[in-house]
Design a protein around this motif. Structure first.
Motif, PDB file in Angstrom:
ATOM      1  N   SER A  52       0.931  -1.245   0.084  1.00  0.00           N
ATOM      2  CA  SER A  52       0.046  -0.054  -0.008  1.00  0.00           C
ATOM      3  C   SER A  52       0.852   1.391  -0.074  1.00  0.00           C
ATOM      4  CB  SER A  52      -1.032   0.031   1.339  1.00  0.00           C
ATOM      5  OG  SER A  52      -1.315   1.169   1.697  1.00  0.00           O
ATOM      6  N   GLU A  54       0.260   4.020   1.148  1.00  0.00           N
ATOM      7  CA  GLU A  54       0.172   4.810   2.490  1.00  0.00           C
ATOM      8  C   GLU A  54       1.563   4.376   3.471  1.00  0.00           C
ATOM      9  OE1 GLU A  54      -3.448   4.914   5.255  1.00  0.00           O
ATOM     10  OE2 GLU A  54      -4.096   3.619   3.889  1.00  0.00           O
ATOM     11  N   HIS A  55       1.912   3.145   3.417  1.00  0.00           N
ATOM     12  CA  HIS A  55       3.239   2.831   4.267  1.00  0.00           C
ATOM     13  C   HIS A  55       4.267   3.972   3.884  1.00  0.00           C
ATOM     14  CE1 HIS A  55       1.299  -0.522   6.237  1.00  0.00           C
ATOM     15  NE2 HIS A  55       1.172  -0.913   4.903  1.00  0.00           N
ATOM     16  N   ASP A 183       1.233 -19.512   7.077  1.00  0.00           N
ATOM     17  CA  ASP A 183       0.650 -19.881   5.828  1.00  0.00           C
ATOM     18  C   ASP A 183       2.037 -20.343   5.032  1.00  0.00           C
ATOM     19  OD1 ASP A 183      -1.955 -19.499   6.338  1.00  0.00           O
ATOM     20  OD2 ASP A 183      -2.260 -19.302   4.183  1.00  0.00           O
ATOM     21  N   TYR A 215      -5.635 -18.030   0.315  1.00  0.00           N
ATOM     22  CA  TYR A 215      -6.183 -17.620  -0.952  1.00  0.00           C
ATOM     23  C   TYR A 215      -5.306 -17.521  -2.166  1.00  0.00           C
ATOM     24  CZ  TYR A 215      -4.031 -13.013  -0.120  1.00  0.00           C
ATOM     25  OH  TYR A 215      -3.043 -11.989   0.438  1.00  0.00           O
ATOM     26  N   TRP A 217      -3.793 -15.704  -5.343  1.00  0.00           N
ATOM     27  CA  TRP A 217      -3.776 -14.176  -6.121  1.00  0.00           C
ATOM     28  C   TRP A 217      -3.158 -14.294  -7.178  1.00  0.00           C
ATOM     29  CZ3 TRP A 217      -0.098 -16.058  -2.363  1.00  0.00           C
ATOM     30  CH2 TRP A 217       1.168 -16.017  -2.716  1.00  0.00           C
ATOM     31  N   VAL A 296      -4.604 -11.500   8.243  1.00  0.00           N
ATOM     32  CA  VAL A 296      -5.578 -11.823   7.382  1.00  0.00           C
ATOM     33  C   VAL A 296      -5.091 -11.894   5.739  1.00  0.00           C
ATOM     34  CG1 VAL A 296      -7.757 -10.873   6.243  1.00  0.00           C
ATOM     35  CG2 VAL A 296      -7.524 -11.302   8.898  1.00  0.00           C
ATOM     36  N   HIS A 297      -4.184 -10.798   5.353  1.00  0.00           N
ATOM     37  CA  HIS A 297      -3.927 -10.651   3.991  1.00  0.00           C
ATOM     38  C   HIS A 297      -2.502 -11.296   3.731  1.00  0.00           C
ATOM     39  CE1 HIS A 297      -2.013  -6.906   4.209  1.00  0.00           C
ATOM     40  NE2 HIS A 297      -3.129  -6.353   4.441  1.00  0.00           N
ATOM     41  N   TYR A 340       0.535  -0.480  14.106  1.00  0.00           N
ATOM     42  CA  TYR A 340       0.332  -1.903  13.639  1.00  0.00           C
ATOM     43  C   TYR A 340       0.049  -3.113  14.396  1.00  0.00           C
ATOM     44  CZ  TYR A 340      -0.484  -3.848   8.753  1.00  0.00           C
ATOM     45  OH  TYR A 340      -0.911  -4.919   7.964  1.00  0.00           O
ATOM     46  N   LYS A 343      -3.709  -3.897  15.933  1.00  0.00           N
ATOM     47  CA  LYS A 343      -4.517  -4.213  14.954  1.00  0.00           C
ATOM     48  C   LYS A 343      -4.287  -5.840  14.525  1.00  0.00           C
ATOM     49  CE  LYS A 343      -4.272  -3.680   9.629  1.00  0.00           C
ATOM     50  NZ  LYS A 343      -3.830  -2.434   8.903  1.00  0.00           N
ATOM     51  N   SER A 380      -9.719  -4.540   8.322  1.00  0.00           N
ATOM     52  CA  SER A 380      -8.433  -4.462   7.754  1.00  0.00           C
ATOM     53  C   SER A 380      -7.434  -3.250   8.036  1.00  0.00           C
ATOM     54  CB  SER A 380      -8.499  -4.823   6.211  1.00  0.00           C
ATOM     55  OG  SER A 380      -7.133  -4.292   5.534  1.00  0.00           O
TER      56      SER A 380
HETATM   57  C1  PGT Z   1      -7.682 -16.081   5.952  1.00  0.00           C
HETATM   58  C2  PGT Z   1      -6.421 -16.305   6.190  1.00  0.00           C
HETATM   59  C3  PGT Z   1      -5.329 -15.657   5.114  1.00  0.00           C
HETATM   60  C4  PGT Z   1      -3.963 -15.987   5.410  1.00  0.00           C
HETATM   61  C5  PGT Z   1      -3.116 -15.529   4.336  1.00  0.00           C
HETATM   62  C6  PGT Z   1      -1.903 -16.096   3.905  1.00  0.00           C
HETATM   63  C7  PGT Z   1      -1.764 -16.067   2.553  1.00  0.00           C
HETATM   64  C8  PGT Z   1      -0.560 -15.718   2.255  1.00  0.00           C
HETATM   65  C9  PGT Z   1      -0.114 -14.980   0.993  1.00  0.00           C
HETATM   66  C10 PGT Z   1       0.694 -13.823   0.951  1.00  0.00           C
HETATM   67  C11 PGT Z   1       0.207 -13.155  -0.133  1.00  0.00           C
HETATM   68  C12 PGT Z   1       0.246 -11.697   0.097  1.00  0.00           C
HETATM   69  C13 PGT Z   1      -0.560 -10.662  -0.415  1.00  0.00           C
HETATM   70  C14 PGT Z   1      -0.383  -9.361   0.075  1.00  0.00           C
HETATM   71  C15 PGT Z   1      -1.281  -8.552  -0.248  1.00  0.00           C
HETATM   72  C16 PGT Z   1      -1.289  -7.078   0.072  1.00  0.00           C
HETATM   73  C17 PGT Z   1      -2.669  -6.592   0.273  1.00  0.00           C
HETATM   74  C18 PGT Z   1      -2.550  -5.209   0.673  1.00  0.00           C
HETATM   75  O1  PGT Z   1      -1.464  -4.235   0.389  1.00  0.00           O
HETATM   76  O2  PGT Z   1      -3.724  -4.702   1.396  1.00  0.00           O
HETATM   77  C19 PGT Z   1      -3.907  -3.574   1.688  1.00  0.00           C
HETATM   78  C20 PGT Z   1      -3.076  -2.835   2.510  1.00  0.00           C
HETATM   79  O3  PGT Z   1      -3.123  -3.275   3.864  1.00  0.00           O
HETATM   80  P1  PGT Z   1      -2.091  -2.862   4.926  1.00  0.00           P
HETATM   81  O4  PGT Z   1      -2.553  -3.522   6.232  1.00  0.00           O
HETATM   82  O5  PGT Z   1      -0.686  -3.059   4.670  1.00  0.00           O
HETATM   83  O6  PGT Z   1      -2.184  -1.264   4.983  1.00  0.00           O
HETATM   84  C21 PGT Z   1      -3.103  -0.588   5.715  1.00  0.00           C
HETATM   85  C22 PGT Z   1      -3.030   0.828   5.486  1.00  0.00           C
HETATM   86  O7  PGT Z   1      -3.197   1.359   4.022  1.00  0.00           O
HETATM   87  C23 PGT Z   1      -1.733   1.171   6.110  1.00  0.00           C
HETATM   88  O8  PGT Z   1      -2.196   2.604   6.967  1.00  0.00           O
HETATM   89  C24 PGT Z   1      -5.239  -3.469   2.246  1.00  0.00           C
HETATM   90  O9  PGT Z   1      -6.244  -4.421   1.447  1.00  0.00           O
HETATM   91  C25 PGT Z   1      -6.946  -4.963   2.024  1.00  0.00           C
HETATM   92  O10 PGT Z   1      -7.342  -4.641   3.169  1.00  0.00           O
HETATM   93  C26 PGT Z   1      -7.814  -6.098   1.279  1.00  0.00           C
HETATM   94  C27 PGT Z   1      -8.294  -7.026   1.917  1.00  0.00           C
HETATM   95  C28 PGT Z   1      -7.665  -8.437   1.642  1.00  0.00           C
HETATM   96  C29 PGT Z   1      -8.368  -9.438   2.252  1.00  0.00           C
HETATM   97  C30 PGT Z   1      -8.041 -10.737   1.909  1.00  0.00           C
HETATM   98  C31 PGT Z   1      -8.873 -12.056   2.117  1.00  0.00           C
HETATM   99  C32 PGT Z   1      -9.738 -12.293   3.315  1.00  0.00           C
HETATM  100  C33 PGT Z   1     -10.783 -13.027   3.012  1.00  0.00           C
HETATM  101  C34 PGT Z   1     -12.304 -12.403   3.541  1.00  0.00           C
HETATM  102  C35 PGT Z   1     -13.402 -13.317   3.365  1.00  0.00           C
HETATM  103  C36 PGT Z   1     -14.814 -12.676   3.974  1.00  0.00           C
HETATM  104  C37 PGT Z   1     -15.785 -13.407   3.825  1.00  0.00           C
HETATM  105  C38 PGT Z   1     -16.533 -13.271   5.187  1.00  0.00           C
HETATM  106  C39 PGT Z   1     -17.836 -14.023   5.390  1.00  0.00           C
HETATM  107  C40 PGT Z   1     -18.586 -13.893   6.582  1.00  0.00           C
END
Ligand code: PGT
Ligand code: FDA
Length: 452
Positions: A52, A54-55, A183, A215, A217, A296-297, A340, A343, A380
Motif C-alpha cells: 500500500s 500509505e506505508h 501459511d 487464498y 492471488w 488476514v492478507h 500496527y 490491529k 483490515s
Molecule cells: C484467511 C487467512 C489468510 C491467511 C493469509 C495467507 C496468505 C499468504 C499469501 C501472501 C500473499 C500476500 C499478499 C499481500 C497482499 C497485500 C494486500 C494489501 O496491500 O492490502 C492493503 C493494505 O493493507 P495494509 O494492512 O498493509 O495497510 C493498511 C493501511 O493502508 C496502512 O496504513 C489493504 O487491502 C485490504 O485490506 C484488502 C483485504 C484483503 C483481504 C484478504 C482475504 C480475506 C478473506 C475475507 C473473507 C470474507 C468473508 C466473510 C464472510 C462471513
C-alpha cells in the motif's frame, strides 16, 4: 579471529533490515549490516510484491521508481469461492520489483556510511550477563570468522528467525511459531499471452477448496506480466502446495504463458500477532522474524517497514540516554503496537474465524453482505469489526437461513475488541511483560475453544 566493534549490527537485508539501515544512515552511529546473500540477490525472496502507498507516506520512505516500480495499483478485487460476488476495494499501492527496491535502500544507506558485508552469515549470538553483545559472523567472500561487538544487535532474518532462535530461552524474544500460525505460500511470475484486463487491480480469490486457510492471488505487474500464487495454512496435514498450484493454476490464471517464466519459489508467512516484545537487553527484532505480517492478507512488507521505523527511533533514543536494555528500547513496542501490532492481534482472531469457514458460508456471507466491503476494509485498516445495531437487526432477518454464522460473527467481533483493549494496556515496564503476555494468550486460547 578478527574482532570489530560497532554501535549497531543489523542481521538480514530484506525489506526490514534494509529499511532500518536506510533510516539509521542519517545518524552518526557506526553501523554494520550483513546478509548471507550476495549483493545482487538482496531482497530476492518469494513475494507477491504488493504494498500500500500509505506505508511510504506514513514512514517517510522513498517511493519505488523506474525499474523498482512495476505497476501502480488502484485497488483490489476480492472474489467469492463461487466467483458470483466480487468486492472491489479501492486504494493506491505499488507492485514493486523487490530486489531492485531493497538494493537501492541498501546502496543509499551504504553511501551514507553504513558498512555492508554480503555473503556474510551471523552464526551465533554473543551473550553476556543476560545481554546480547554482538554476534559471531562468517564471511564467505573472505573466508573469515569475525567477532562483532555491538551495543544493539538487530535480528531482521525473516521467517528463518535464524539469530533470535539461538538465544537462551529466558529471552522473551525467542518465542516460536506454531505451524498453524503460518501459511505456506508459493508464487510464480510469468508473462501473459494477452493483455491483462483491468491490470491496475490486484485479484484475490477466496477458496477453501483450492487454497485451504489462505487464498489464491493474481497480481498484475503491468499489462503483460503477473505474479500468481497461493497460500495454505500450515500444520493441517494438507497436500503439498505444489499439488494445489498445479491443479488450479489454469483456473485462476488461464492467460499465463508457461514458457515465459520469470521466477518461482515459496516460503513461509507468519499469520499471527507480533512477538510479545520486539526488544530485549541489547537486541531488537523486526520484520517476519518478529511476526509483523498482517494475519488476514499475509502482506508483510509494509509492516516490516513500520517495525524498522519504530526500532530506528528507539535505537536513536537509546543512544541519547545511553541505555541499551529492554527498558531503554521499550518505546519500540509502544510505537509498533500503536501503528500496527494491536490491529494484528485482533486480526489474528479474525483469521482463525475465517480459516474455519466453509466455501458455502463465505459465498453466502459475501452475497448476502453479512459482512460488507466496508466492514472488511475497516477490519483490515484498524482491526475493528463493526456491526451497527440497525444493520445487525436487518442482517438477522437476512441471515435467517444461517443464523449461526451471524451469531459467530458477533462473538468474533467481541473478542477482537477485547484483545485490542489488552493491547491498549501494554505494560510500560518490561517487568510486567510476562503477566500481560499470559493474559493475551489466555484470550486467544479461550477464543479457540469458542470457535470449536
Ligand atoms: C484467511 C487467512 C489468510 C491467511 C493469509 C495467507 C496468505 C499468504 C499469501 C501472501 C500473499 C500476500 C499478499 C499481500 C497482499 C497485500 C494486500 C494489501 O496491500 O492490502 C492493503 C493494505 O493493507 P495494509 O494492512 O498493509 O495497510 C493498511 C493501511 O493502508 C496502512 O496504513 C489493504 O487491502 C485490504 O485490506 C484488502 C483485504 C484483503 C483481504 C484478504 C482475504 C480475506 C478473506 C475475507 C473473507 C470474507 C468473508 C466473510 C464472510 C462471513
Ligand atoms: P526477508 O526474508 O525478506 O529478509 C531476511 C534476510 O535475512 C534475507 O535476505 C536472508 O538472507 C537474511 N538472513 C537470514 N538469516 C541470516 C543470518 N543468520 N545471517 C545473515 N543474513 C541472514 N508481503 C507483502 O507486503 N505483499 C505481498 O504481496 C506479499 N506476498 C507474499 C507472497 C509469498 C509467496 C510470501 C512467502 C510472502 C509474501 N509477503 C508479502 C510477505 C513478505 O514477503 C514478507 O513479510 C517480507 O518480505 C519480510 O521481509 P523481512 O525483511 O522481514 O524478511
Amino acid at each position: 579471529m578478527k574482532k570489530v566493534e560497532y554501535d549497531v549490527l543489523i542481521i538480514g537485508l530484506g525489506m526490514a533490515g534494509a529499511s532500518l539501515a536506510w533510516k539509521l544512515s542519517n545518524t552518526n552511529l557506526r553501523i554494520l549490516a550483513i546478509d548471507s546473500k550476495p549483493w545482487n540477490r538482496f531482497g530476492d525472496k518469494p513475494c507477491g510484491d504488493a504494498i500500500s502507498k500509505e506505508h511510504f507516506d506514513n514512514l517517510g520512505m522513498p517511493y519505488p521508481e523506474g525499474k523498482e516500480l512495476e505497476e501502480k495499483v488502484e485497488g483490489i478485487k476480492l472474489y467469492s469461492p463461487d466467483m458470483k460476488t466480487v468486492w472491489t476495494v479501492k486504494g493506491e499501492g505499488f507492485e514493486i520489483d523487490s530486489p531492485t527496491y531493497i538494493q537501492r535502500l541498501a546502496n543509499e544507506a551504504n553511501k551514507r556510511g553504513v558498512e555492508i558485508l554480503d555473503l556474510t552469515t551471523a552464526m551465533k549470538p554473543i551473550v553476556n550477563n543476560g545481554k546480547v553483545e554482538g554476534a559471531i559472523l562468517f564471511n564467505r567472500r573472505t573466508n573469515e570468522t569475525i567477532e562483532v561487538r555491538s551495543k544493539i544487535t538487530v535480528d531482521a532474518t525473516g521467517y528463518s528467525m535464524s539469530f533470535r532462535s539461538k538465544l537462551p530461552f529466558e529471552f522473551p524474544v525467542t518465542e516460536t511459531l506454531d505451524d498453524k500460525d503460518a501459511d505456506i505460500a508459493y508464487r510464480e511470475v510469468l508473462y501473459t499471452k494477452d493483455e491483462i484486463e483491468d491490470y491496475k487491480y490486484l485479484r484475490i480469490f477466496i477458496t477453501q477448496k483450492a487454497s485451504p486457510g489462505g487464498y489464491w492471488w493474481y497480481f498484475p505487474k503491468g499489462p503483460n506480466k503477473t505474479n500468481v500464487g497461493l497460500g495454505i495454512q500450515g500444520g493441517m496435514g494438507y497436500p503439498s502446495i505444489h499439488e494445489f498450484y498445479n491443479k488450479y493454476v489454469d483456473y485462476y490464471a488461464p492467460d499465463i504463458d508457461k514458457n515465459r517464466l520469470v521466477v518461482k519459489g515459496g516460503a513461509l508467512v507468519p499469520t499471527r500477532r507480533p512477538l510479545a516484545t520486539i526488544v530485549w537487553d541489547g537486541i531488537a527484532v523486526i520484520g517476519d522474524s518478529a511476526f509483523t505480517v498482517n494475519p488476514v492478507h499475509g502482506g508483510g512488507k509494509g509492516s516490516a517497514m513500520i517495525s524498522a521505523f519504530c526500532v530506528a527511533k528507539a535505537i536513536t533514543n537509546a543512544f541519547e540516554i545511553e541505555d541499551f536494555s529492554a527498558k531503554g528500547l521499550w518505546s519500540a513496542n509502544e510505537c509498533y503496537i500503536e501503528r500496527y501490532g494491536a490491529k494484528q492481534a485482533s486480526l489474528d482472531l479474525f483469521r482463525r474465524f475465517l480459516q474455519k469457514l466453509s466455501d458455502d458460508e463465505i459465498n453466502y456471507g459475501m452475497a448476502k453482505r453479512v459482512i460488507r466491503e466496508e466492514d472488511l476494509l475497516e477490519a483490515s485498516a484498524n482491526g475493528d469489526l463493526q456491526l451497527s445495531v440497525a444493520e445487525k437487526a436487518m442482517r438477522v432477518i437476512m441471515a435467517l437461513g444461517k443464523p449461526s454464522l451471524l451469531f459467530k460473527l458477533k462473538t468474533v467481533a467481541e473478542y477482537m475488541k477485547r484483545v485490542k483493549e489488552l493491547y491498549k494496556n501494554f505494560p510500560t515496564d518490561p517487568s510486567n511483560l510476562i503477566k500481560w503476555k499470559n493474559s493475551v494468550d489466555s484470550v486467544i486460547l479461550e477464543f479457540n475453544q469458542v470457535l470449536q
